[in-house]
Enzyme design. Structure first.
Site, mmCIF file in Angstrom:
data_model
loop_
_atom_site.group_PDB
_atom_site.id
_atom_site.type_symbol
_atom_site.label_atom_id
_atom_site.label_comp_id
_atom_site.label_asym_id
_atom_site.label_seq_id
_atom_site.Cartn_x
_atom_site.Cartn_y
_atom_site.Cartn_z
ATOM 1 N N CYS A 113 71.956 87.157 18.286
ATOM 2 C CA CYS A 113 72.505 87.216 19.649
ATOM 3 C C CYS A 113 72.798 85.831 20.237
ATOM 4 O O CYS A 113 73.571 85.716 21.190
ATOM 5 C CB CYS A 113 71.566 87.994 20.565
ATOM 6 S SG CYS A 113 71.368 89.704 20.047
ATOM 7 N N HIS A 258 73.629 86.034 28.073
ATOM 8 C CA HIS A 258 73.657 87.068 27.038
ATOM 9 C C HIS A 258 73.279 88.392 27.703
ATOM 10 O O HIS A 258 72.339 88.458 28.494
ATOM 11 C CB HIS A 258 72.659 86.706 25.938
ATOM 12 C CG HIS A 258 72.487 87.786 24.927
ATOM 13 N ND1 HIS A 258 73.555 88.438 24.357
ATOM 14 C CD2 HIS A 258 71.367 88.350 24.386
ATOM 15 C CE1 HIS A 258 73.111 89.340 23.505
ATOM 16 N NE2 HIS A 258 71.776 89.309 23.516
ATOM 17 N N ASN A 288 74.303 95.607 24.615
ATOM 18 C CA ASN A 288 74.088 94.323 23.943
ATOM 19 C C ASN A 288 75.014 94.243 22.730
ATOM 20 O O ASN A 288 74.800 94.942 21.741
ATOM 21 C CB ASN A 288 72.614 94.219 23.526
ATOM 22 C CG ASN A 288 72.286 92.899 22.848
ATOM 23 O OD1 ASN A 288 73.180 92.130 22.497
ATOM 24 N ND2 ASN A 288 71.008 92.646 22.657
HETATM 25 N N1 COA Z 1 64.116 106.617 25.912
HETATM 26 C C1 COA Z 1 62.966 107.093 26.399
HETATM 27 N N2 COA Z 1 61.775 106.556 26.126
HETATM 28 C C2 COA Z 1 61.765 105.470 25.353
HETATM 29 C C3 COA Z 1 62.932 104.924 24.815
HETATM 30 C C4 COA Z 1 64.137 105.549 25.126
HETATM 31 N N3 COA Z 1 65.334 105.106 24.673
HETATM 32 N N4 COA Z 1 62.611 103.838 24.071
HETATM 33 C C5 COA Z 1 61.276 103.713 24.140
HETATM 34 N N5 COA Z 1 60.769 104.711 24.892
HETATM 35 C C6 COA Z 1 59.380 104.972 25.229
HETATM 36 C C7 COA Z 1 58.416 104.413 24.219
HETATM 37 O O1 COA Z 1 58.276 105.287 23.130
HETATM 38 C C8 COA Z 1 57.173 104.315 25.036
HETATM 39 O O2 COA Z 1 56.582 105.579 25.101
HETATM 40 P P1 COA Z 1 54.974 105.755 25.061
HETATM 41 O O3 COA Z 1 54.489 105.001 26.273
HETATM 42 O O4 COA Z 1 54.798 107.228 25.140
HETATM 43 O O5 COA Z 1 54.553 105.121 23.780
HETATM 44 C C9 COA Z 1 57.671 103.966 26.420
HETATM 45 O O6 COA Z 1 59.075 104.309 26.444
HETATM 46 C C10 COA Z 1 57.540 102.500 26.766
HETATM 47 O O7 COA Z 1 58.025 101.776 25.641
HETATM 48 P P2 COA Z 1 58.156 100.243 25.689
HETATM 49 O O8 COA Z 1 58.713 99.747 24.396
HETATM 50 O O9 COA Z 1 56.854 99.673 26.171
HETATM 51 O O10 COA Z 1 59.253 100.096 26.840
HETATM 52 P P3 COA Z 1 59.741 98.828 27.577
HETATM 53 O O11 COA Z 1 59.572 98.956 29.022
HETATM 54 O O12 COA Z 1 59.233 97.565 26.913
HETATM 55 O O13 COA Z 1 61.304 98.897 27.303
HETATM 56 C C11 COA Z 1 62.930 97.870 25.905
HETATM 57 C C12 COA Z 1 61.783 98.879 26.000
HETATM 58 C C13 COA Z 1 63.406 97.855 24.450
HETATM 59 C C14 COA Z 1 64.044 98.319 26.806
HETATM 60 C C15 COA Z 1 62.406 96.489 26.332
HETATM 61 O O14 COA Z 1 61.221 96.177 25.640
HETATM 62 C C16 COA Z 1 63.406 95.414 26.099
HETATM 63 O O15 COA Z 1 64.457 95.394 26.675
HETATM 64 N N6 COA Z 1 63.058 94.441 25.236
HETATM 65 C C17 COA Z 1 63.968 93.372 24.924
HETATM 66 C C18 COA Z 1 64.998 93.896 23.976
HETATM 67 C C19 COA Z 1 66.105 92.955 23.792
HETATM 68 O O16 COA Z 1 66.615 92.414 24.730
HETATM 69 N N7 COA Z 1 66.505 92.812 22.524
HETATM 70 C C20 COA Z 1 67.594 92.032 22.154
HETATM 71 C C21 COA Z 1 67.310 90.589 22.345
HETATM 72 S S1 COA Z 1 68.691 89.723 21.791
#
Ligand code: COA
Length: 331
Positions: A113, A258, A288
């Protein structure tokens, strides 16, 4: 002193749009969850047979047209991608062939990215070193091809697309004093800042590759860890870019971040005390798009008239590796 002027930009998005509601019919997710946690509502998906080089070619053609530059003048193509057409040769060479040119150098940069910021820095340094006069810098991705469509934690986040800019060497632009007001600085790329921390390479990666599994593999991510590092690293690198140019956040006309997650972008804007109106946001429509996200956002803001000649534009990105970087340019 030779510097790189950004003389044109362009973008291309595949025609198919995938909404959160459509995704919710495929995996256990909801529109509300995706919007609340990421800000994403739609993303574009490349058609069957539509290659990263096809997206890159269209973006490059649009950028060249906006610069009024013929492809035959280009002596350097640097293409950032983590989803190349093939393991080799470089997708940049496929774009070069599609543009019908054969002069100069063409190669890919792989910083996921952060790829566009890395590619911009590489091309800027080629120009400063006198090795290129007219460079095409492209970010092009087909992330839909490496997503695990059963993994709701990742498949909702990414999309396909391409963006490009044309850089032209400008000789003898006079140097403004380091402390001159921002509107007295010369136009062009003022500085680029690149970082990597390979200790974190298993936070965001693809579980395949020619030397490991001989398969293409799928994207894997520790989302919370990526989020945590992103806010720290991006805040640090934008401060570094401003300090290197003796500028403050108030001198920035546009932050072009980004587009990974709206919450990360909001955090950086708050950290800089930058009103959100000065931030170019495309994450809602594009998701993204990895290396394509910054040039796609640049193109949107240039075409709708927000980014104008003379504006101070701060770009930043963070990606797998981890890699991260920033670039400051006077448009
Ligand atoms: N829909 C519904 N629930 C979802 C889900 C989705 N698409 N994806 C994950 N969950 C659930 C998980 O399973 C988890 O459930 P649980 O509590 O029963 O285990 C819950 O949501 C929380 O998951 P978590 O991973 O802690 O969520 P989060 O608040 O961290 O959000 C992201 C997840 C991926 C959106 C977040 O971590 C993020 O944006 N990270 C950075 C990613 C990024 O920018 N990547 C590219 C960088 S270049």
């Amino acid at each position: 002193m030779t510097r790189s002027l950004i003389v044109g930009c362009g973008a291309y998005l595949p025609s198919q749009v995938l909404t959160n509601h459509e995704l919710a019919a495929r995996v256990d997710t909801t529109d509300e969850w995706i919007v609340e946690r990421t800000g994403i509502r739609t993303r574009h998906i490349a058609a069957d047979g539509e290659l990263t080089s096809d997206l890159g070619e269209q973006a490059a053609r649009a950028a060249l047209a906006s610069a009024g530059i013929d492809a035959r003048q280009v002596d350097l193509i640097v293409l950032a991608t983590a989803t190349p057409d093939r393991t080799f040769p470089a997708t940049a060479t496929a774009v070069q062939a599609k543009l019908g040119t054969r002069q100069g150098a063409a190669f890919d940069v792989q910083a996921v990215c952060s790829g566009f910021i890395y590619a911009l820095a590489v091309a800027d340094n080629f120009i400063k070193a006198g090795q290129s006069r007219t460079a095409l810098v492209i970010g092009a991705e087909t992330f839909s091809r490496i997503l695990d469509w059963q993994d709701r934690g990742t498949c909702v986040l990414f999309g396909d697309g391409a963006g490009a800019v044309v850089l032209r060497a400008e000789n003898g632009a006079c140097e403004a004093a380091a402390t001159a007001p921002s509107n007295a600085r010369p136009r062009g790329i003022l500085s680029t800042h690149l970082h990597a921390d390979g200790r974190q390479h298993d936070m965001l990666y693809v579980d395949g590759g020619p030397s490991s599994t001989q398969t293409t593999g799928h994207l894997r991510m520790k989302g919370q860890e990526v989020f945590r590092h992103a806010v720290i690293n991006l805040a640090q690198v934008v401060e570094e870019a401003l300090a290197a140019n003796h500028l403050g956040a108030a001198d920035i006309d546009w932050l072009v971040p980004h587009q990974a997650n709206r919450r990360i972008i909001d955090y950086i804007a708050r950290k800089l005390a930058l009103p959100i109106e000065k931030v170019v946001l495309t994450v809602e429509q594009h998701g993204n798009t990895s290396a394509a996200s910054v040039p796609l956002a640049l193109d949107v803001a240039v075409r709708d008239g927000r980014i104008k000649q003379g504006d101070m534009v701060l770009m930043e990105a963070m990606g797998g590796g981890f890699t991260w970087g920033a670039a400051l340019a006077r448009w």
